[in-house]
Design a protein around this motif. Structure first.
Motif, PDB file in Angstrom:
ATOM      1  N   VAL A  61       0.824  -1.211   0.000  1.00  0.00           N
ATOM      2  CA  VAL A  61       0.000   0.000   0.000  1.00  0.00           C
ATOM      3  C   VAL A  61       0.853   1.254   0.000  1.00  0.00           C
ATOM      4  N   GLY A  62       1.832   1.301   0.888  1.00  0.00           N
ATOM      5  CA  GLY A  62       2.646   2.505   1.026  1.00  0.00           C
ATOM      6  C   GLY A  62       3.556   2.703  -0.176  1.00  0.00           C
ATOM      7  N   GLU A  63       4.221   1.629  -0.609  1.00  0.00           N
ATOM      8  CA  GLU A  63       5.213   1.757  -1.679  1.00  0.00           C
ATOM      9  C   GLU A  63       4.663   1.380  -3.047  1.00  0.00           C
ATOM     10  N   LYS A  64       3.480   0.819  -3.089  1.00  0.00           N
ATOM     11  CA  LYS A  64       2.872   0.424  -4.365  1.00  0.00           C
ATOM     12  C   LYS A  64       3.767  -0.499  -5.188  1.00  0.00           C
ATOM     13  N   CYS A  65       4.334  -1.481  -4.561  1.00  0.00           N
ATOM     14  CA  CYS A  65       5.137  -2.460  -5.284  1.00  0.00           C
ATOM     15  C   CYS A  65       4.202  -3.306  -6.146  1.00  0.00           C
ATOM     16  N   VAL A  66       4.686  -3.718  -7.308  1.00  0.00           N
ATOM     17  CA  VAL A  66       3.835  -4.474  -8.217  1.00  0.00           C
ATOM     18  C   VAL A  66       3.873  -5.971  -7.880  1.00  0.00           C
ATOM     19  N   SER A  67       4.899  -6.364  -7.157  1.00  0.00           N
ATOM     20  CA  SER A  67       5.024  -7.732  -6.650  1.00  0.00           C
ATOM     21  C   SER A  67       5.948  -7.685  -5.453  1.00  0.00           C
ATOM     22  N   VAL A  68       5.836  -8.711  -4.590  1.00  0.00           N
ATOM     23  CA  VAL A  68       6.750  -8.803  -3.457  1.00  0.00           C
ATOM     24  C   VAL A  68       7.354 -10.203  -3.448  1.00  0.00           C
ATOM     25  N   PHE A  69       8.669 -10.290  -3.288  1.00  0.00           N
ATOM     26  CA  PHE A  69       9.340 -11.570  -3.142  1.00  0.00           C
ATOM     27  C   PHE A  69       9.606 -11.782  -1.662  1.00  0.00           C
ATOM     28  N   GLY A  70       9.141 -12.898  -1.109  1.00  0.00           N
ATOM     29  CA  GLY A  70       9.403 -13.019   0.314  1.00  0.00           C
ATOM     30  C   GLY A  70       8.990 -14.302   0.983  1.00  0.00           C
ATOM     31  N   SER A  71       9.335 -14.411   2.265  1.00  0.00           N
ATOM     32  CA  SER A  71       8.970 -15.470   3.194  1.00  0.00           C
ATOM     33  C   SER A  71       9.782 -16.740   3.064  1.00  0.00           C
ATOM     34  N   TYR A  72      10.095 -17.286   4.215  1.00  0.00           N
ATOM     35  CA  TYR A  72      10.691 -18.604   4.286  1.00  0.00           C
ATOM     36  C   TYR A  72       9.712 -19.544   4.992  1.00  0.00           C
ATOM     37  N   THR A  73       9.211 -19.144   6.152  1.00  0.00           N
ATOM     38  CA  THR A  73       8.321 -20.034   6.903  1.00  0.00           C
ATOM     39  C   THR A  73       6.873 -19.912   6.402  1.00  0.00           C
ATOM     40  N   SER A  74       6.142 -21.002   6.581  1.00  0.00           N
ATOM     41  CA  SER A  74       4.719 -20.985   6.241  1.00  0.00           C
ATOM     42  C   SER A  74       3.976 -19.982   7.109  1.00  0.00           C
ATOM     43  N   ALA A  75       4.390 -19.881   8.374  1.00  0.00           N
ATOM     44  CA  ALA A  75       3.699 -18.982   9.301  1.00  0.00           C
ATOM     45  C   ALA A  75       3.754 -17.550   8.785  1.00  0.00           C
ATOM     46  N   SER A  76       4.895 -17.149   8.249  1.00  0.00           N
ATOM     47  CA  SER A  76       4.995 -15.774   7.769  1.00  0.00           C
ATOM     48  C   SER A  76       4.201 -15.603   6.473  1.00  0.00           C
ATOM     49  N   ARG A  77       4.146 -16.660   5.647  1.00  0.00           N
ATOM     50  CA  ARG A  77       3.347 -16.556   4.422  1.00  0.00           C
ATOM     51  C   ARG A  77       1.871 -16.400   4.777  1.00  0.00           C
ATOM     52  N   LYS A  78       1.426 -17.215   5.731  1.00  0.00           N
ATOM     53  CA  LYS A  78       0.025 -17.129   6.159  1.00  0.00           C
ATOM     54  C   LYS A  78      -0.283 -15.744   6.728  1.00  0.00           C
ATOM     55  N   ALA A  79       0.707 -15.144   7.397  1.00  0.00           N
ATOM     56  CA  ALA A  79       0.471 -13.843   8.019  1.00  0.00           C
ATOM     57  C   ALA A  79       0.330 -12.727   6.989  1.00  0.00           C
ATOM     58  N   VAL A  80       1.017 -12.837   5.850  1.00  0.00           N
ATOM     59  CA  VAL A  80       0.927 -11.750   4.867  1.00  0.00           C
ATOM     60  C   VAL A  80      -0.205 -11.969   3.866  1.00  0.00           C
ATOM     61  N   LEU A  81      -0.708 -13.194   3.773  1.00  0.00           N
ATOM     62  CA  LEU A  81      -1.732 -13.496   2.764  1.00  0.00           C
ATOM     63  C   LEU A  81      -2.920 -12.524   2.759  1.00  0.00           C
TER      64      LEU A  81
END
Lengths: 376, 417
Positions: B105-125
């Motif tokens: 929202v703040g930076e208006k990135c068109v995509s984000v590359f990220g996460s190693y753990t499932s927990a963090s992926r679930k948190a950003v979903l």
């Protein structure tokens, strides 16, 4: 200066901060920023909760995050049960239960179909847990560092149980994929103004209620217990009861903050009741000023705010933790009563100057620079 | 009334100062900036640089940055530069969510590359779903997820196990002991393993989960001795891997008779425990640092040159690297006009790229990736000798173990009947 005038000034300060916080949405319409500020306010509430028990009653609860996390889970459970299960299709069963081969909703999940129950539980469960622990701890006249150790151990136990029972709690991933909280036709989405106001109003109410409590007879006895437990006991007061009372109130407030946190973050996670966040609360409290509800709340808001912007900036990407650490040390060394005591320090200096001027012979004030810029 | 003399009066000035310090972002820049404005394409890089998973996630950050630098050095995408916005989510799911919000929202990135753990992926979903953005997730994971806002470039269970289990049964025997860390990934992998074993007539002689970070395996090792499995199937993660291997060797067990076959032990864990403790055990993954291909030699060399001679590449950092190139190809296809995350997603489907592990492709059916599973045997040098490799790329089937469910471009659907 009379203490009545002081009390008035304090009320004025509290009111000014609350008005400022409530005015924020007039200047900020961006959902992302509102969400971010709402998150800081929730931390403010959490820090206020610790100030009640630590700052006013001398009970250093290192497990403060336990109430926070339990509140958060209660809210998440209620919201999860209302989510249309997009991942599983199974009839009303949370997705992670399906993954863990659970076939029927466990009994303790059942009542969370009702929001009313969930809201009560979000405060009631932390209070109950605190009451049981407090009963044993304070009856046995455990105090000081041992309270800290016991509460920390309690936190770790609850955290481990939640992670271990992933069939029922979502384990390490927590409870994710939640619906939006909605009551009386108002939606409390993570990015909405309504959620911000909810957090702001609750913080405001708690600040004033807390102040009222601490100026009541009970509050005075609690502060007396903090200063000299034995003496209060000899006066005939049941110290353990008072201690357990404030311990429970503090846990309930933390639970309330936890429920708000689920709304703001859109998930519940075992990291909400892990050791790092629990220790952070102590830091917020110490930095802001633990013996002041407003100080503690502002401490949390300032520390998490600065932390957020430091770690966002490219320049400090590698060093932000170091800078935070240095800040904490500086505050603790030079303002042992927290940032809020700046006001105190300045007032004392002015007072001294005035007295000295009145006495006609300024003796020690020569080095004191006039401080016209701050405080009023 | 003498209430608390040490209490302070609080002037409005303090409140003002405190509020200003607490809300430094009120005047945030360009809230209405469009995606890919001004000849720049902003992308988020969201891997922890501090906290418990910092070591592995830093390698993912490095691989991502390197890929972005390569793309920019080659002239960018259609003349536009890729600008990474790097965040440190500090290994904490809540911070992950906060930083994801800023990137989206703040930076208006068109995509984000990220996460190693499932927990963090679930948190950003929820963030990506709410704002219809796109998250590129490089880690092997348990499958059973089908978000329309994620590109999955790591392996799912069928890709890691389909060749491994028959190979283990053939070479060592049918008695398996399943040991894993206690969270969703090992449980799901073991579900798949049990199905495969059943088909092959194999047998599970023990199944056990240890807490994350567990380092005391003597009880478990005694059970190995008692049950005498032919294979120990391990999905233990993190520091526990190191402890398990060391204690296995200290107990005098022999990898020739009772090898551990892991889905989670990479060059990094082996480096941490020392090659002699890993020697003789196996890992199944699409990528090993020692893999012999021109693309991999180039990748490893460039990685060492950029980040230091002692750095290793692994089966998570390789997808973290190639997924940026897949992103580039997708954006290149879109031309110079408007670029939205939804466009990128559509354009990414079917993209192929010659990755270090072999030619990979994003499956348009489910946004997961076709990969090349391999079986490696660890050597005392700390590298794996690749002893089996798939003859063709393997299709990603995130719901392989659940015949009633299929991942489609519109999300997961139940098959009727």
């Amino acid at each position: 200066m009379t203490s009545q005038r002081q009390a008035l000034h304090r009320l004025g300060g509290y009111a000014a901060v609350c008005v400022l916080i409530l005015l924020v949405p007039l200047f900020v319409s961006d959902g992302y920023l509102l969400n971010k500020f709402a998150r800081y306010l929730v931390f403010g509430i959490l820090s206020l909760a610790l100030s009640l028990s630590w700052g006013y009653a001398g009970i250093l609860n290192l497990g403060q995050a336990a109430g926070f996390g339990l509140g958060s889970y209660c809210m998440a459970m209620a919201l999860k049960l209302r989510t249309i299960p997009i991942q599983t299709g199974a009839g009303g069963l949370p997705d992670f239960m399906v993954w863990n081969n659970v076939h029927t909703l466990p009994w303790f999940w059942q009542p969370f179909h009702s929001y009313a129950f969930a809201l009560l539980a979000g405060i009631g469960v932390p209070v109950l847990v605190a009451f049981l622990i407090g009963w044993f701890v304070f009856r046995a006249r455990v105090s000081g560092v041992y309270v800290a150790i016991i509460t920390l151990a309690m936190l770790v136990v609850i955290n481990l149980v939640i992670i271990d029972q992933q069939r029922y709690t979502g384990g390490f991933n927590g409870i994710t994929d939640l619906t939006t909280f909605k009551v009386f036709g108002v939606e409390f989405g993570a990015y909405s103004v309504s959620t911000y106001y909810l957090a702001a109003v609750i913080l405001t109410l708690l600040l004033f209620l807390g102040l009222a409590l601490m100026n009541s007879k009970t509050g005075l006895i609690l502060q007396a217990i903090r200063d000299d437990e034995t003496r209060v006991r000899y006066f005939g007061y049941d110290v353990a009861n008072y201690q357990n009372f404030i311990f429970c109130v503090s846990a309930g407030v933390a639970g309330l903050a936890g429920m708000l946190y689920t709304l703001v973050m859109e998930f519940a996670s075992p990291t909400f009741l892990a050791v790092p966040i629990s220790l952070s609360i102590v830091i917020w409290c110490a930095v802001g000023g633990r013996a002041s509800l407003l100080g503690a709340a502002l401490g949390a808001i300032v520390v998490t705010g600065v932390q957020g912007s430091l770690s966002d900036s490219k320049t400090f990407l590698d060093t932000w933790m170091l800078i935070m650490g240095a800040l904490f040390i500086v505050v603790v060394l030079f303002l042992p009563n927290g940032l809020i005591s700046i006001v105190d320090v300045i007032r004392d200096k002015r007072e001294r100057r005035r007295l000295a001027a009145a006495a006609g012979a300024p003796r020690r004030t020569a080095v004191v620079a006039p401080s016209r810029s701050a405080a009023r | 009334m003498s209430i608390d003399r040490r209490k302070f009066l609080k002037g409005t000035a303090t409140a003002g100062v405190a509020a200003a310090a607490g809300f430094p972002h009120i005047w945030i820049k360009n809230a209405s900036l469009a995606y890919a404005a001004g000849g720049e394409i902003k992308v988020g890089v969201l891997y922890s640089l501090t906290g418990t998973t910092a070591i592995i996630e830093t390698s993912l950050n490095h691989a991502t940055i390197m890929a972005i630098e390569e793309i920019n050095a080659a002239g960018g995408i259609n003349g536009m530069k890729v600008v990474p916005v790097i965040e440190d989510p500090a290994s904490d799911p809540a911070t992950f969510a906060e930083k994801a919000r800023r990137l989206v929202v703040g930076e208006k990135c068109v995509s984000v590359f990220g996460s190693y753990t499932s927990a963090s992926r679930k948190a950003v979903l929820p963030v990506f779903e709410k704002y219809h953005n796109l998250y590129w997730y490089p880690t092997l994971y348990e499958g059973r997820e089908c978000s329309t806002n994620v590109m999955y470039t790591g392996a799912v269970p069928n890709q890691q196990q389909k060749d491994l289990i028959p190979w283990l049964v053939k070479n060592f025997g049918k008695k398996f002991y399943l040991i894993g860390s206690n969270y969703i990934y090992p449980k799901e992998e073991n579900n798949v393993c049990k199905i495969l074993l059943k088909q092959l007539g194999g047998e599970v002689v023990g199944e056990e989960y240890v807490p994350l970070g567990h380092s005391e395996f003597s009880a478990v090792i005694n059970k190995f001795k008692e049950t005498q499995p032919n294979v120990i199937f391990s999905t233990v993660v993190g520091d526990s891997v190191v402890a398990l291997h060391r204690q296995y060797k200290a107990a005098g067990l022999d990898p020739k008779k009772m090898p551990m076959a892991s889905l989670t032990t990479s060059e990094d864990e082996v480096a941490a425990m020392g090659g002699e403790f890993a020697a003789g055990h196996f890992t199944s993954a699409p990528y090993f640092m020692s893999y012999d291909s021109p693309e991999n030699h180039k990748f490893v060399e460039a990685f060492k040159k950029r980040w230091g001679k002692d750095k290793t590449t692994n089966f998570v950092s390789e997808p973290a690297y190639f997924q940026v190139h897949l992103f580039k190809q997708a954006v290149a296809k879109l031309g110079k006009g408007s670029i939205t995350p939804a466009d990128v997603r559509k354009a990414a489907w079917g993209q192929e790229y010659k990755a270090p592990e072999g030619l990979v492709k994003i499956d348009p059916k489910n946004s997961h990736t076709y990969l090349w599973p391999k079986i490696g045997e660890w050597q005392t040098s700390g590298q794996a000798k690749i002893i089996e490799e798939s003859k063709e790329w393997v299709e990603p089937l995130p719901y392989w173990a659940y015949p009633g469910q299929v991942c489609t471009p519109d999300g997961m659907v139940e098959k009727k009947g």
